[in-house]
Design a protein around this motif. Structure first.
Motif, PDB file in Angstrom:
ATOM      1  N   PRO A   1       0.824  -1.223   0.000  1.00  0.00           N
ATOM      2  CA  PRO A   1       0.000   0.000   0.000  1.00  0.00           C
ATOM      3  C   PRO A   1       0.851   1.264   0.000  1.00  0.00           C
ATOM      4  O   PRO A   1       0.505   2.264  -0.619  1.00  0.00           O
ATOM      5  N   ILE A   2       1.975   1.240   0.744  1.00  0.00           N
ATOM      6  CA  ILE A   2       2.882   2.386   0.783  1.00  0.00           C
ATOM      7  C   ILE A   2       4.282   1.905   0.437  1.00  0.00           C
ATOM      8  O   ILE A   2       4.815   0.984   1.084  1.00  0.00           O
ATOM      9  N   LEU A   3       4.875   2.503  -0.590  1.00  0.00           N
ATOM     10  CA  LEU A   3       6.256   2.214  -0.961  1.00  0.00           C
ATOM     11  C   LEU A   3       7.021   3.532  -0.949  1.00  0.00           C
ATOM     12  O   LEU A   3       6.711   4.454  -1.714  1.00  0.00           O
ATOM     13  N   VAL A   4       8.003   3.627  -0.038  1.00  0.00           N
ATOM     14  CA  VAL A   4       8.812   4.834   0.081  1.00  0.00           C
ATOM     15  C   VAL A   4      10.180   4.544  -0.535  1.00  0.00           C
ATOM     16  O   VAL A   4      10.900   3.656  -0.070  1.00  0.00           O
ATOM     17  N   VAL A   5      10.518   5.304  -1.599  1.00  0.00           N
ATOM     18  CA  VAL A   5      11.721   4.996  -2.383  1.00  0.00           C
ATOM     19  C   VAL A   5      12.703   6.150  -2.302  1.00  0.00           C
ATOM     20  O   VAL A   5      12.339   7.320  -2.492  1.00  0.00           O
TER      21      VAL A   5
ATOM     22  N   ASP B   1       2.704  -7.879   8.267  1.00  0.00           N
ATOM     23  CA  ASP B   1       1.938  -6.626   8.216  1.00  0.00           C
ATOM     24  C   ASP B   1       1.710  -6.197   6.763  1.00  0.00           C
ATOM     25  O   ASP B   1       0.577  -6.069   6.304  1.00  0.00           O
ATOM     26  N   GLY B   2       2.795  -5.950   6.055  1.00  0.00           N
ATOM     27  CA  GLY B   2       2.703  -5.688   4.610  1.00  0.00           C
ATOM     28  C   GLY B   2       2.141  -4.353   4.207  1.00  0.00           C
ATOM     29  O   GLY B   2       1.690  -4.195   3.076  1.00  0.00           O
ATOM     30  N   ARG B   3       2.131  -3.378   5.130  1.00  0.00           N
ATOM     31  CA  ARG B   3       1.547  -2.082   4.768  1.00  0.00           C
ATOM     32  C   ARG B   3       2.553  -1.117   4.146  1.00  0.00           C
ATOM     33  O   ARG B   3       2.172  -0.214   3.400  1.00  0.00           O
TER      34      ARG B   3
ATOM     35  N   ILE C   1       6.970   8.836  -2.445  1.00  0.00           N
ATOM     36  CA  ILE C   1       5.999   7.948  -1.784  1.00  0.00           C
ATOM     37  C   ILE C   1       4.999   7.473  -2.825  1.00  0.00           C
ATOM     38  O   ILE C   1       4.295   8.277  -3.443  1.00  0.00           O
ATOM     39  N   PHE C   2       4.953   6.167  -3.045  1.00  0.00           N
ATOM     40  CA  PHE C   2       4.036   5.563  -4.009  1.00  0.00           C
ATOM     41  C   PHE C   2       2.921   4.846  -3.256  1.00  0.00           C
ATOM     42  O   PHE C   2       3.170   4.154  -2.273  1.00  0.00           O
ATOM     43  N   ARG C   3       1.692   5.008  -3.767  1.00  0.00           N
ATOM     44  CA  ARG C   3       0.524   4.380  -3.135  1.00  0.00           C
ATOM     45  C   ARG C   3      -0.060   3.332  -4.069  1.00  0.00           C
ATOM     46  O   ARG C   3      -0.178   3.556  -5.275  1.00  0.00           O
ATOM     47  N   LYS C   4      -0.460   2.252  -3.512  1.00  0.00           N
ATOM     48  CA  LYS C   4      -0.970   1.132  -4.290  1.00  0.00           C
ATOM     49  C   LYS C   4      -2.321   1.454  -4.915  1.00  0.00           C
ATOM     50  O   LYS C   4      -3.235   1.902  -4.229  1.00  0.00           O
ATOM     51  N   GLY C   5      -2.456   1.213  -6.225  1.00  0.00           N
ATOM     52  CA  GLY C   5      -3.753   1.265  -6.911  1.00  0.00           C
ATOM     53  C   GLY C   5      -4.304   2.647  -7.165  1.00  0.00           C
ATOM     54  O   GLY C   5      -4.549   3.027  -8.296  1.00  0.00           O
ATOM     55  N   SER C   6      -4.472   3.444  -6.117  1.00  0.00           N
ATOM     56  CA  SER C   6      -5.197   4.707  -6.248  1.00  0.00           C
ATOM     57  C   SER C   6      -4.418   5.759  -7.026  1.00  0.00           C
ATOM     58  O   SER C   6      -4.963   6.787  -7.385  1.00  0.00           O
TER      59      SER C   6
ATOM     60  N   PRO D   1      -3.408   5.528   8.737  1.00  0.00           N
ATOM     61  CA  PRO D   1      -4.792   5.385   8.259  1.00  0.00           C
ATOM     62  C   PRO D   1      -5.103   4.057   7.573  1.00  0.00           C
ATOM     63  O   PRO D   1      -6.253   3.810   7.190  1.00  0.00           O
ATOM     64  N   ILE D   2      -4.091   3.197   7.366  1.00  0.00           N
ATOM     65  CA  ILE D   2      -4.292   1.946   6.630  1.00  0.00           C
ATOM     66  C   ILE D   2      -4.520   0.798   7.614  1.00  0.00           C
ATOM     67  O   ILE D   2      -3.710   0.571   8.526  1.00  0.00           O
ATOM     68  N   HIS D   3      -5.611   0.069   7.439  1.00  0.00           N
ATOM     69  CA  HIS D   3      -5.938  -1.060   8.323  1.00  0.00           C
ATOM     70  C   HIS D   3      -4.934  -2.187   8.093  1.00  0.00           C
ATOM     71  O   HIS D   3      -4.670  -2.574   6.950  1.00  0.00           O
ATOM     72  N   PRO D   4      -4.333  -2.746   9.151  1.00  0.00           N
ATOM     73  CA  PRO D   4      -3.262  -3.740   8.968  1.00  0.00           C
ATOM     74  C   PRO D   4      -3.696  -5.040   8.312  1.00  0.00           C
ATOM     75  O   PRO D   4      -2.870  -5.740   7.739  1.00  0.00           O
ATOM     76  N   GLU D   5      -4.989  -5.379   8.381  1.00  0.00           N
ATOM     77  CA  GLU D   5      -5.424  -6.653   7.805  1.00  0.00           C
ATOM     78  C   GLU D   5      -5.987  -6.498   6.403  1.00  0.00           C
ATOM     79  O   GLU D   5      -5.639  -7.244   5.489  1.00  0.00           O
ATOM     80  N   THR D   6      -6.851  -5.515   6.237  1.00  0.00           N
ATOM     81  CA  THR D   6      -7.494  -5.350   4.933  1.00  0.00           C
ATOM     82  C   THR D   6      -6.716  -4.438   4.005  1.00  0.00           C
ATOM     83  O   THR D   6      -6.954  -4.403   2.795  1.00  0.00           O
ATOM     84  N   HIS D   7      -5.795  -3.663   4.583  1.00  0.00           N
ATOM     85  CA  HIS D   7      -5.009  -2.690   3.807  1.00  0.00           C
ATOM     86  C   HIS D   7      -5.868  -1.602   3.207  1.00  0.00           C
ATOM     87  O   HIS D   7      -5.463  -0.945   2.246  1.00  0.00           O
ATOM     88  N   LYS D   8      -7.072  -1.432   3.788  1.00  0.00           N
ATOM     89  CA  LYS D   8      -7.940  -0.358   3.321  1.00  0.00           C
ATOM     90  C   LYS D   8      -7.675   0.894   4.152  1.00  0.00           C
ATOM     91  O   LYS D   8      -7.360   0.818   5.335  1.00  0.00           O
TER      92      LYS D   8
END
Length: 483
Positions: free
Chosen positions: A159-163, A196-198, A226-231, A264-271
């Motif tokens: 969901p969050i990739l910081v490069v 976790d994977g967030r 900062i890259f965000r998944k999907g959105s 703000p990202i839920h650890p299980e659903t990644h929403k």
């Protein structure tokens, strides 16, 4: 009282009884011709009266607009990012102003000079960045190295990739490395990528992956994105919208920034949960440019001495590869002094032959560096500026109508060992061109009008008299012959 008889004695225009005068066809014809000639001459005199005599002279500059000169410009750089575009001014008196922002606006553009977003505000990049204490302590690599092949999969997985886009030769990249790796290890422990994977922190070496860095419009090192998944997928360009981090670069600040992104990202659903990112995190983030160009427009005020207007890449916490910098640009507008409104020029069309001939020498011209990258090429313009002033005389006094600065321009391209720039050298001439309007007086017009009427009337009378007497003489000669 003066009797009417004595008053009549001063009459200049004594009347002859009409019965004692004789009209003739020749006199009538001559009168018509004289009247038409009077009308013709009246038109010429009226036209001359309405025209304004103009004289041009060269005098020592007697500027009335102060010791400062305003420079207005609108210049597009297809390969210079608004993140680092800086407008600097210097002169021979030692004035040196760097990264002027108060009167400057910057807009991201694509290679075709089309705007791709809202105005870019660079205020966040001006404050001093804290890098933490320098240390020689080695930290295990916590950030994941990315390549062109793995980059897309990681951006879609987390969901969050910081490069951290960096270069090994860069001083600021090396200053960041200890804090970055230490922060990456802390983040890995707090948000395990397996459980976790967030979020994930990663590195990209731009010397090894130049195409990947170019695709993300990286021009200064290091650049934290900062890259965000999907959105963040843009359908029109096929690129990902992402943000740049401009905050402090010590370990604590980086960890705090990542915590704010992950919160703000839920650890299980990644929403994304309600509430969003905190203001402390947002203040150090800014939308990253989706294209690598910038349009710089605005104005600066400079002293009326020889100086330079320089546009270049500048940052107090980034390094630049001068061989990759391309300072090609298109000048949409460049002028000196106060702008002449189009309404004023429309109202004063008579001034067009004298004005507006060379105040826009560079407008609409493109200066393109043909090298594939930058090849350390600086583009310079040498501008010789001359003031032109139009004055008019009214009631015996001179009144200034228009003041403008015109210039000649000579451009050159030169290779440099330093960071390439676009430089405008300007030098004001100590002389100025003075155009003086001398309107004709109304008394001069009336005098000419009277001269036309009296002169034509007198000449026509003389011609009529000659013609009439000639006819009478011819008739007498014919009578003498018949007798």
């Amino acid at each position: 009282m003066v009797s009417s008889t004595k008053l009549k004695s001063v009459d200049f225009y004594r009347k002859i009884p009409r019965d004692l005068t004789e009209a003739s066809l020749s006199g009538a014809g001559l009168s018509i011709v004289a009247a038409l000639f009077m009308v013709f001459l009246f038109g010429m005199v009226l036209s001359s009266y309405l025209e304004v005599n103009t004289t041009t002279s060269v005098i020592v500059d007697k500027s009335t607009d102060g010791d400062f000169l305003r420079i207005d410009f609108n210049i597009s750089f297809p390969a210079l990012s608004c993140e680092f575009a800086s407008v600097d001014v210097s002169d021979v008196l030692g004035t040196n102003r760097l990264n002027i922002t108060k009167t400057i606006r910057k807009f991201p553009i694509d290679p075709n000079l089309r705007s791709t977003g809202a105005e870019f505000h660079s205020g966040l990049t001006l404050h001093l960045i804290n890098h933490g204490e320098e240390t020689k302590e080695e930290f295990p690599d916590g950030a994941i190295p990315l390549t062109s092949g793995s980059f897309e999969s990681f951006t879609h997985h987390f969901p969050i990739l910081v490069v951290n886009f960096n270069a090994p030769w860069c001083y600021w990249s090396n200053r960041l490395k200890p804090s970055w790796e230490k922060a990456a290890n802390i983040i890995k422990q707090k948000y395990d990528p397996e459980t976790d994977g967030r979020v994930l922190l990663a590195n990209v070496d731009c010397t090894e992956e130049p195409a990947l860095c170019k695709r993300n419009h990286i021009q200064g090192y290091p650049s934290i994105r900062i890259f965000r998944k999907g959105s963040d997928l843009r359908e029109d360009h096929g690129h990902h919208e992402h943000e740049s981090y401009y905050g402090d670069r010590d370990t604590e600040s980086i960890v705090k920034m990542v915590d704010g992104l992950v919160a703000p990202i839920h650890p299980e659903t990644h929403k994304v949960a309600l509430g969003g990112i905190s203001n402390d995190t947002l203040k150090n983030l800014k939308k990253a440019p989706v294209t690598g160009g910038c349009r710089v427009e605005g104005y600066v005020r400079v002293k009326k001495v020889p100086g330079n207007l320089v546009i270049s890449a500048h940052s107090g916490a980034h390094s630049f590869d001068s061989s990759q910098m391309n300072m090609s640009h298109v000048v949409s507008h460049l002028s000196f002094g106060r702008m002449i409104s189009s309404r004023l020029l429309t109202d004063m069309k008579r001034l067009l032959p004298y004005l507006g001939q060379s105040h826009d020498r560079l407008d609409g011209k493109a200066f393109i560096n043909q090298h594939e990258f930058g090849a350390n090429v600086t583009i310079e313009h040498y501008l010789q500026i001359v003031k032109t002033e139009v004055t008019t005389r009214r009631s015996g006094q001179e009144h200034s109508i228009i003041e403008e600065y015109e210039y000649t321009a000579h451009s050159s391209v030169a290779q440099t060992y330093y960071l390439p720039v676009a430089k405008f050298h300007f030098e004001l001439s100590p002389m100025q061109i003075l155009i003086t309007e001398d309107p004709k007086s109304f008394s001069h017009f009336i005098t000419n009008l009277c001269a036309i009427i009296g002169g034509v009337f007198t000449v026509a009378g003389i011609l009529d008299s000659i013609f009439h007497n000639t006819l009478r003489l011819i008739k007498k000669v014919e009578l003498g012959k018949n007798i």
